[in-house]
Each structure stands twice: as C-alpha cells, then as structure tokens.
Design a protein around this motif. Sequence first.
Motif, short mmCIF file in Angstrom:
data_model
loop_
_atom_site.label_atom_id
_atom_site.label_comp_id
_atom_site.label_asym_id
_atom_site.label_seq_id
_atom_site.Cartn_x
_atom_site.Cartn_y
_atom_site.Cartn_z
N UNK A 156 2.22 5.89 -8.69
CA UNK A 156 1.53 4.75 -9.32
C UNK A 156 1.63 4.85 -10.85
N UNK A 157 1.42 6.06 -11.37
CA UNK A 157 1.45 6.24 -12.83
C UNK A 157 2.87 6.02 -13.38
N UNK A 158 3.87 6.37 -12.59
CA UNK A 158 5.25 6.07 -13.02
C UNK A 158 5.44 4.55 -13.07
N UNK A 159 4.91 3.86 -12.05
CA UNK A 159 5.10 2.40 -11.97
C UNK A 159 4.48 1.68 -13.16
N UNK A 160 3.34 2.21 -13.65
CA UNK A 160 2.70 1.51 -14.78
C UNK A 160 3.11 2.11 -16.12
N UNK A 161 4.03 3.04 -16.08
CA UNK A 161 4.57 3.57 -17.34
C UNK A 161 3.69 4.62 -17.99
N UNK A 197 0.84 -1.21 0.00
CA UNK A 197 0.00 0.00 0.00
C UNK A 197 0.86 1.25 0.00
N UNK A 198 0.51 2.16 -0.90
CA UNK A 198 1.17 3.47 -0.93
C UNK A 198 0.21 4.44 -0.26
N UNK A 199 0.64 4.99 0.86
CA UNK A 199 -0.28 5.86 1.61
C UNK A 199 0.35 7.25 1.78
N UNK A 200 -0.50 8.18 2.14
CA UNK A 200 -0.01 9.55 2.38
C UNK A 200 -1.16 10.53 2.19
N UNK A 201 -0.91 11.76 2.64
CA UNK A 201 -1.94 12.80 2.55
C UNK A 201 -2.23 13.14 1.08
N UNK A 202 -3.30 13.87 0.87
CA UNK A 202 -3.62 14.33 -0.48
C UNK A 202 -2.46 15.20 -0.99
N UNK A 226 -5.99 2.41 -7.65
CA UNK A 226 -5.92 3.77 -7.14
C UNK A 226 -7.20 4.04 -6.34
N UNK A 227 -7.04 4.19 -5.04
CA UNK A 227 -8.17 4.45 -4.13
C UNK A 227 -9.36 3.53 -4.45
N UNK A 228 -9.19 2.21 -4.32
CA UNK A 228 -10.24 1.28 -4.77
C UNK A 228 -11.56 1.40 -4.03
N UNK A 229 -11.54 1.93 -2.82
CA UNK A 229 -12.83 2.00 -2.12
C UNK A 229 -13.33 3.42 -1.90
N UNK A 230 -12.82 4.35 -2.71
CA UNK A 230 -13.31 5.73 -2.55
C UNK A 230 -14.79 5.79 -2.96
N UNK A 262 -1.57 -0.81 -4.03
CA UNK A 262 -2.83 -0.11 -3.78
C UNK A 262 -2.55 1.28 -3.20
N UNK A 263 -3.02 2.31 -3.88
CA UNK A 263 -2.90 3.67 -3.36
C UNK A 263 -4.11 3.94 -2.47
N UNK A 264 -3.84 4.47 -1.29
CA UNK A 264 -4.96 4.73 -0.38
C UNK A 264 -4.59 5.82 0.61
N UNK A 265 -5.62 6.52 1.14
CA UNK A 265 -5.30 7.34 2.31
C UNK A 265 -6.21 6.95 3.47
N UNK A 266 -6.73 5.73 3.36
CA UNK A 266 -7.67 5.25 4.36
C UNK A 266 -6.98 4.29 5.33
#
Length: 264
Positions: A44-49, A31-36, A162-166, A193-197
């Motif tokens: 994430x976009x760098x990771x997927x090219x 999980x990649x977490x952090x504030x807005x 990217x924020x799958x449960x927003x 998974x990117x999340x701030x939850x």
Amino acid sequence: MIQVRNLIKEFEGRLVLDDITTSFKKGAVNMIIGKSGSGKTVFLKCLIGLIQPSSGEIRYNGRDITEMRAREMKRLRRDMGMLFQGSALFDSKTVLENVMFPLDMFSRMNLRERKKRAEFCLERVNLSHAADLYPSEISGGMMKRAAIARAIALNPRYLFCDEPNSGLDPKTAQLIDELISDITDDFGITSIVVSHDMNSVMNIGDNIIFLNEGILEWQGSKDKIMDANNEKLNEFVFASELFKKIKAADTIITENNASGQEAG
Ligand SMILES: Nc1ncnc2c1ncn2[C@@H]1O[C@H](COP(=O)(O)OP(=O)(O)OP(=O)(O)O)[C@@H](O)[C@H]1O
C-alpha cells in the motif's frame, strides 16, 4: 487505472514484495489480503509513493510514479484519499475542522465553500450531528466515519484504506465496510483496502489480491474465493472460524445431495 509491474521491495537484502504484477479494478473495491507480515502495508505504501520500490513500475493512467517529479507527484496525491489505522484525527480540532483540513491545505475554495464541502462530506457519512464535537467526545466508529469524510473531502479518484475496521466491534466494522463500498460506488472512486478480515472481504471485495510472504498468490472476485484452487489461500480463508463453519455446512449439504441422488 493503476497497474503494477514486477514490483520488488527489499529491506536490507530481505525480500518483502516479490515480483508483483497486477492491476486494480477501476471504480471498485480492491482488497489486498493476507496474513500478518505478508507485505500488505508495504505494498500500500509503495502504491501511494510513501515507500520507494527496489524495482518495478507503478503506473497511474500510464505514468510511473517511480519516475514522477515532485510537482506531478503532488498533483497525484491530491487525487488520493487516505484512511489509516487509528483514524489520525487532530485532537485539538472539531470534527468539522478535521474534515476541512485538507481543503484548507490544498484547495482554492474560500472559507464558505470549504465549510459547505466539509458539511456535505459529514452528511454523506451520517455525522452532521457531530460536526462541533472533538475526537475525544465521539466513539471509535464515529472517528472512522469522520476520517472517511476527511479522506473524500478533496473528491479523490482513489481511496486507500489500511485496515479500516480494526479495533471496531463486528456491527460497526460492517457499517464502515458498507460506507466504503457505497462511497466507492457513489463517487466512482477506485478503492484499495488492506485487510485480513474475511468478513470484510466477503462483504465488499470486488477484486481480491492475496499476498503470501510477499508473493501475489491469487487474484479474483469474492465469488471465486471459496472454491479457489490455491493451498495458501485456502489456509488463509479457512483459518477464520466462521469460514470453517461455512465449509463444514457446505460439505454436509454436498454429501446429503450426493447420497440423495444415489438413493434416487
Ligand atoms: N521499514 C521497514 N524496514 C524493514 N522491514 C520492514 C519495514 N517495513 C516493513 N518491514 C517488514 O516487511 C514485512 C511486511 O510488513 P507489512 O507491514 O507490509 O505486513 P502486513 O501484511 O501489512 O502485516 P500486518 O497485517 O501485521 O499489518 C514484515 O516482515 C516487516 O517486518
């Protein structure tokens, strides 16, 4: 295995990812977490090219994507399942047709095989009953499940979310988290998974990467996060009301134990 070394991304001279070096745990939920605004989506976009880094390396099994030719990148993309915010289903296609779409585009299966694979994926996310419905006829949680089924249709090695449960209610959000975790285990996928939850982090995070203003401040397992000795991470974790309460309860228990010991 995905390894990142000295990753830097600048937009017009503004540093958004500041010298990130890390690796992701294979077959686990990372999980990649952090504030807005901390740089999670750009990372994430760098990771997927989708975004070209300013400098640094992103290696998939030793191969740096920043050096891959189009054909190699195309092959790698087939190994990447993606789940973006808002599900991004095609309104004009049924749920089954949506899940079949990547198979229609990228597989050599015949129609019967593609249908069978899509039905299997829908069954895996408990959505077989909605196969013939259109996205406008199903709930937000069902749309996410359909999007997960579509993301795993090509049997990917990596799943990016990217924020799958927003935008979901807490119970549905938990179901989606658990589904991502189960699929990661069942299919041996490496999920990012990117999340701030913080609830999601504590539910499913096997390996947690905390970004703050583009800097990788802390990385570790969820068992270590509550006791981590990092001011920025503590600020982030305990900004959540639930975790404030957990910390307060912990303090009371610790103080009670200490006074009990003194009395004894
Ligand atoms: N294409 C772009 N051009 C210029 N700046 C950008 C671009 N994309 C992102 N940024 C900037 O990079 C920073 C990090 O953005 P990013 O979307 O990665 O944050 P985030 O942590 O995902 O935030 P959120 O949780 O709100 O989605 C932000 O300041 C954003 O404005």
